[in-house]
Write an enzyme that holds these catalytic residues in place. Structure first.
Site, PDB file in Angstrom:
ATOM      1  CG  HIS A 151      48.539  44.402  29.510  1.00 13.81           C
ATOM      2  ND1 HIS A 151      47.731  45.490  29.339  1.00 13.81           N
ATOM      3  CD2 HIS A 151      48.086  43.772  30.645  1.00 13.81           C
ATOM      4  CE1 HIS A 151      46.832  45.516  30.325  1.00 13.81           C
ATOM      5  NE2 HIS A 151      47.033  44.493  31.129  1.00 13.81           N
TER       6      HIS A 151
ATOM      7  CD  GLU B 185      48.491  48.254  27.153  1.00 12.48           C
ATOM      8  OE1 GLU B 185      47.949  49.030  26.365  1.00 12.48           O
ATOM      9  OE2 GLU B 185      48.263  47.025  27.185  1.00 12.48           O
TER      10      GLU B 185
ATOM     11  CB  CYS C 143      46.352  46.191  34.021  1.00 12.78           C
ATOM     12  SG  CYS C 143      47.044  44.606  34.516  1.00 12.78           S
TER      13      CYS C 143
ATOM     14  NE  ARG D 223      36.914  40.189  30.617  1.00 15.69           N
ATOM     15  CZ  ARG D 223      37.310  39.021  31.132  1.00 15.69           C
ATOM     16  NH1 ARG D 223      36.474  38.020  31.228  1.00 15.69           N
ATOM     17  NH2 ARG D 223      38.564  38.846  31.539  1.00 15.69           N
TER      18      ARG D 223
HETATM   19  N1  PCA Z   1      46.184  41.694  34.666  1.00 14.49           N
HETATM   20  C1  PCA Z   1      44.910  42.313  34.912  1.00 14.49           C
HETATM   21  C2  PCA Z   1      44.970  42.789  36.333  1.00 14.49           C
HETATM   22  C3  PCA Z   1      46.123  42.090  36.950  1.00 14.49           C
HETATM   23  C4  PCA Z   1      46.879  41.519  35.815  1.00 14.49           C
HETATM   24  O1  PCA Z   1      47.985  40.976  35.884  1.00 14.49           O
HETATM   25  C5  PCA Z   1      44.571  43.412  33.903  1.00 14.49           C
HETATM   26  O2  PCA Z   1      44.999  43.319  32.746  1.00 14.49           O
HETATM   27  O3  PCA Z   1      43.874  44.354  34.249  1.00 14.49           O
END
Ligand code: PCA
Length: 218
Positions: free
Chosen positions: A170, A84, A147, A94
């Site tokens: 991610h 990111e 996240c 959401r």
């Molecule tokens: N993904 C979520 C929160 C925890 C995770 O593993 C996110 O993308 O915010």
């Protein structure tokens, strides 16, 4: 030679949204104790809860005093490993988190800057992942759920720790998740673990991100 940074903190999340597994934690814990370029990886699991996740991160920063921090989180639907680029000062959930919290249009840090850029070399990481045969691209949004909350909190904390770099990646679903949710893209666990190795190695080796020569990295 890059400076020796004895500890690399890697965080992953507990499962959320009624899923029994979260690949971000499976990947992180697989490399707990892994030694790379004179550094050792420490994996810490974060709760998928606004506020608590940042508190747990603070504890881990205090405990391990890392030189480098790589946060991992699941983004179901993504097809690649995605470093990111930017964290924004906005919680806008959401769905409810694991404690039933669902903040809407709330700052992560009241009065904080609108955004922080990752201090990981995101383009060098994408380039290295692709060279290793692993699908990857730069993402320009970490969303507005837990996240992004942790990513923003991390970068805010690191402003007080000069020389410590950090960021967030991610990751896609595991095949077993895609089998339960037909149509979702996935990446096998061994490939994701190798992707974390490449990410950590590149982040340790590259202090300043590359500017793509003759080619674009997105
Ligand atoms: N993904 C979520 C929160 C925890 C995770 O593993 C996110 O993308 O915010």
């Amino acid at each position: 030679m890059p400076a020796v940074q004895p500890t690399v903190l890697v965080t992953g999340f507990e499962p959320f949204d009624n899923d029994p597994v979260n690949p971000s934690w499976e990947v992180a814990r697989a490399l707990d104790g892994w030694a790379c370029m004179g550094a050792t990886v420490r994996a810490v699991q974060l709760p998928c809860v606004f506020g608590l996740a940042a508190e747990r991160l603070d504890q881990a920063l205090a405990q391990w005093q890392p030189g480098l921090v790589v946060g991992l989180g699941l983004a179901g639907g993504r097809t690649e490993w995605q470093p990111e680029r930017v964290a924004i000062n906005c919680d806008d959930a959401r769905i409810a988190d694991n404690a039933g919290r669902q903040p809407i249009d709330t700052p992560v840090v009241a009065g904080g800057p609108a955004a922080y850029f990752s201090s990981l070399p995101v383009k060098a990481i994408v380039q290295a992942l692709r060279a290793a045969g692993l699908p990857a691209s730069v993402s320009n949004t970490a969303g507005t759920f837990v996240c992004n909350h942790v990513f923003y909190a991390l970068m805010h904390r690191l402003t007080g720790r000069p020389g410590v770099r950090g960021g967030f990646v991610h990751v896609p679903c595991l095949p077993e998740q895609a089998a339960r949710h037909p149509g979702l893209p996935s990446m096998a666990l061994p490939a994701q673990i190798e992707a974390l190795r490449v990410t950590v190695r590149t982040a340790l080796a590259v202090q300043t991100d590359i500017v793509a020569e003759g080619g674009q990295i997105h």
